[in-house]
Design a protein around this motif. Structure first.
Motif, PDB file in Angstrom:
ATOM      1  N   PHE A  83       7.082  12.824  -5.270  1.00 10.68           N
ATOM      2  CA  PHE A  83       6.140  12.229  -6.209  1.00 10.68           C
ATOM      3  C   PHE A  83       5.812  10.775  -5.849  1.00 10.68           C
ATOM      4  N   PRO A  84       6.798   9.940  -5.465  1.00  9.97           N
ATOM      5  CA  PRO A  84       6.444   8.573  -5.031  1.00  9.97           C
ATOM      6  C   PRO A  84       5.514   8.567  -3.813  1.00  9.97           C
ATOM      7  N   GLU A  85       5.746   9.477  -2.866  1.00  6.93           N
ATOM      8  CA  GLU A  85       4.874   9.549  -1.687  1.00  6.93           C
ATOM      9  C   GLU A  85       3.460   9.970  -2.088  1.00  6.93           C
ATOM     10  N   LYS A  86       3.376  10.927  -3.006  1.00  8.56           N
ATOM     11  CA  LYS A  86       2.059  11.354  -3.504  1.00  8.56           C
ATOM     12  C   LYS A  86       1.344  10.179  -4.173  1.00  8.56           C
ATOM     13  N   THR A  87       2.082   9.432  -4.983  1.00  4.60           N
ATOM     14  CA  THR A  87       1.498   8.294  -5.691  1.00  4.60           C
ATOM     15  C   THR A  87       0.955   7.271  -4.713  1.00  4.60           C
ATOM     16  N   LYS A  88       1.720   6.980  -3.686  1.00  3.21           N
ATOM     17  CA  LYS A  88       1.279   6.010  -2.678  1.00  3.21           C
ATOM     18  C   LYS A  88       0.013   6.484  -1.986  1.00  3.21           C
ATOM     19  N   GLU A  89      -0.014   7.739  -1.551  1.00  2.00           N
ATOM     20  CA  GLU A  89      -1.189   8.280  -0.854  1.00  2.00           C
ATOM     21  C   GLU A  89      -2.424   8.234  -1.753  1.00  2.00           C
ATOM     22  N   ILE A  90      -2.249   8.622  -3.003  1.00  2.00           N
ATOM     23  CA  ILE A  90      -3.381   8.643  -3.937  1.00  2.00           C
ATOM     24  C   ILE A  90      -3.867   7.223  -4.222  1.00  2.00           C
ATOM     25  N   MET A  91      -2.941   6.299  -4.443  1.00  2.00           N
ATOM     26  CA  MET A  91      -3.316   4.912  -4.725  1.00  2.00           C
ATOM     27  C   MET A  91      -4.103   4.297  -3.572  1.00  2.00           C
ATOM     28  N   LEU A  92      -3.615   4.489  -2.353  1.00  2.00           N
ATOM     29  CA  LEU A  92      -4.286   3.881  -1.197  1.00  2.00           C
ATOM     30  C   LEU A  92      -5.643   4.511  -0.950  1.00  2.00           C
ATOM     31  N   MET A 160      -3.683  -0.847 -12.712  1.00  2.00           N
ATOM     32  CA  MET A 160      -3.276  -2.223 -12.441  1.00  2.00           C
ATOM     33  C   MET A 160      -2.609  -2.321 -11.075  1.00  2.00           C
ATOM     34  N   PHE A 161      -1.662  -1.422 -10.803  1.00  2.00           N
ATOM     35  CA  PHE A 161      -0.990  -1.415  -9.513  1.00  2.00           C
ATOM     36  C   PHE A 161      -1.942  -1.042  -8.383  1.00  2.00           C
ATOM     37  N   GLN A 162      -2.829  -0.088  -8.664  1.00  2.00           N
ATOM     38  CA  GLN A 162      -3.784   0.354  -7.641  1.00  2.00           C
ATOM     39  C   GLN A 162      -4.667  -0.813  -7.208  1.00  2.00           C
ATOM     40  N   ARG A 163      -5.141  -1.623  -8.162  1.00  2.00           N
ATOM     41  CA  ARG A 163      -5.987  -2.773  -7.816  1.00  2.00           C
ATOM     42  C   ARG A 163      -5.227  -3.777  -6.971  1.00  2.00           C
ATOM     43  N   GLU A 164      -3.961  -4.008  -7.310  1.00  2.00           N
ATOM     44  CA  GLU A 164      -3.156  -4.957  -6.549  1.00  2.00           C
ATOM     45  C   GLU A 164      -2.885  -4.437  -5.137  1.00  2.00           C
ATOM     46  N   LEU A 165      -2.594  -3.130  -5.031  1.00  2.00           N
ATOM     47  CA  LEU A 165      -2.409  -2.531  -3.705  1.00  2.00           C
ATOM     48  C   LEU A 165      -3.678  -2.648  -2.873  1.00  2.00           C
ATOM     49  N   ALA A 177       2.436  -2.833   9.590  1.00  2.00           N
ATOM     50  CA  ALA A 177       3.522  -3.698   9.117  1.00  2.00           C
ATOM     51  C   ALA A 177       3.465  -3.906   7.611  1.00  2.00           C
ATOM     52  N   ALA A 178       2.286  -3.683   7.029  1.00  2.00           N
ATOM     53  CA  ALA A 178       2.133  -3.868   5.586  1.00  2.00           C
ATOM     54  C   ALA A 178       2.818  -2.760   4.799  1.00  2.00           C
ATOM     55  N   ASN A 179       3.128  -1.651   5.458  1.00  2.00           N
ATOM     56  CA  ASN A 179       3.699  -0.502   4.749  1.00  2.00           C
ATOM     57  C   ASN A 179       5.005  -0.819   4.030  1.00  2.00           C
ATOM     58  N   GLN A 180       5.844  -1.657   4.651  1.00  2.00           N
ATOM     59  CA  GLN A 180       7.141  -1.965   4.041  1.00  2.00           C
ATOM     60  C   GLN A 180       6.953  -2.658   2.690  1.00  2.00           C
ATOM     61  N   GLN A 181       6.027  -3.642   2.642  1.00  2.00           N
ATOM     62  CA  GLN A 181       5.803  -4.327   1.376  1.00  2.00           C
ATOM     63  C   GLN A 181       5.123  -3.413   0.365  1.00  2.00           C
ATOM     64  N   ILE A 182       4.259  -2.521   0.842  1.00  2.00           N
ATOM     65  CA  ILE A 182       3.628  -1.565  -0.066  1.00  2.00           C
ATOM     66  C   ILE A 182       4.686  -0.642  -0.660  1.00  2.00           C
ATOM     67  N   ASP A 183       5.650  -0.225   0.163  1.00  2.00           N
ATOM     68  CA  ASP A 183       6.752   0.604  -0.341  1.00  2.00           C
ATOM     69  C   ASP A 183       7.540  -0.150  -1.413  1.00  2.00           C
ATOM     70  N   GLN A 184       7.725  -1.462  -1.215  1.00  2.00           N
ATOM     71  CA  GLN A 184       8.439  -2.254  -2.215  1.00  2.00           C
ATOM     72  C   GLN A 184       7.640  -2.345  -3.512  1.00  2.00           C
ATOM     73  N   MET A 185       6.318  -2.431  -3.377  1.00  2.00           N
ATOM     74  CA  MET A 185       5.472  -2.452  -4.573  1.00  2.00           C
ATOM     75  C   MET A 185       5.552  -1.120  -5.312  1.00  2.00           C
ATOM     76  N   LEU A 186       5.642  -0.019  -4.557  1.00  2.00           N
ATOM     77  CA  LEU A 186       5.788   1.293  -5.195  1.00  2.00           C
ATOM     78  C   LEU A 186       7.143   1.410  -5.898  1.00  2.00           C
ATOM     79  N   GLU A 187       8.156   0.762  -5.328  1.00  2.00           N
ATOM     80  CA  GLU A 187       9.470   0.720  -5.981  1.00  2.00           C
ATOM     81  C   GLU A 187       9.347   0.019  -7.337  1.00  2.00           C
ATOM     82  N   LEU A 188       8.595  -1.079  -7.353  1.00  2.00           N
ATOM     83  CA  LEU A 188       8.347  -1.777  -8.618  1.00  2.00           C
ATOM     84  C   LEU A 188       7.572  -0.898  -9.585  1.00  2.00           C
ATOM     85  N   PHE A 189       6.611  -0.152  -9.056  1.00  2.00           N
ATOM     86  CA  PHE A 189       5.794   0.721  -9.902  1.00  2.00           C
ATOM     87  C   PHE A 189       6.674   1.695 -10.679  1.00  2.00           C
ATOM     88  N   PHE A 190       7.646   2.279 -10.014  1.00  2.00           N
ATOM     89  CA  PHE A 190       8.488   3.285 -10.659  1.00  2.00           C
ATOM     90  C   PHE A 190       9.693   2.711 -11.408  1.00  2.00           C
TER      91      PHE A 190
END
Length: 200
Positions: A83-92, A160-165, A177-190
């Motif tokens: 589900f977190p991976e799905k969320t990331k793909e959909i958000m981006l 809100m998170f989608q706009r920031e991403l 290289a941005a993926n690591q920080q995006i993953d951290q943002m997804l950690e915050l999301f959940f």
């Protein structure tokens, strides 16, 4: 569906795909019906017969394109990803699509833009809200979204998170290289600032 209807739908898809490509590449004002007819390999008369006006073709093309994007979201939601991976793909993907629309829509006149925004609100209520309800239901079922959380609040939080991403992804030029920080943002999301381990 008979052979005539299939041929008609196939031809309409040719026109939509050509129109979407040209409108997004060059903008509504710079593209003529003749340009689209040439790329779609149909006559301009066929386009006018199907859509009546260039403005109607433009509107129908945008919603055809949005349907295609929504279909991609559905495929992601139904995939084997977590589900977190799905969320990331959909958000981006949503961030990328919103940038496309934000680049395209300002080229319309104020009257055309007003009409388009009304239609988009209706589209959101009918189709996007339906998809988002499925997204939230799956997140609750898998334990990533609080069962008691209201759907409207969850949707606002997601946007809100989608706009920031979207903003971060654009500033980082979409570099890997941005993926690591995006993953951290997804950690915050959940899990928020507390984090998953501390909450478990």
């Amino acid at each position: 569906m008979d052979g005539f209807e299939r041929r008609k739908q196939k031809k309409a898809a040719q026109i939509f795909n050509a129109a979407a490509d040209l409108f997004f590449k060059f903008g509504y004002q710079k593209i003529s019906v003749n340009d689209i007819a040439y790329q779609a390999r149909v006559s301009a008369a066929t386009i006018y017969n199907y859509f009546g006006t260039k403005e109607q073709l433009y509107t129908d093309t945008l919603f055809y394109w949005m349907d295609q994007q929504l279909h991609q979201y559905e495929q992601i939601l139904n995939s084997e990803l977590t589900f977190p991976e799905k969320t990331k793909e959909i958000m981006l993907l949503e961030a990328k699509n919103l940038r496309k629309l934000s680049d395209e829509l300002p080229q319309l006149s104020s009257h055309e833009l007003s009409g388009m925004m009304q239609k988009m609100e209706s589209y959101t209520e009918q189709k996007i809200a339906h998809f988002f309800r499925k997204f939230v239901a799956l997140g609750k079922q898998e334990g990533y979204i609080n069962q008691a959380q209201a759907e409207a609040v969850t949707m606002r939080y997601f946007m809100m998170f989608q706009r920031e991403l979207s903003s971060y992804w654009r500033e980082a030029n979409q570099e890997p290289a941005a993926n690591q920080q995006i993953d951290q943002m997804l950690e915050l999301f959940f899990y928020g600032l507390v984090g998953a381990k501390e909450r478990s």
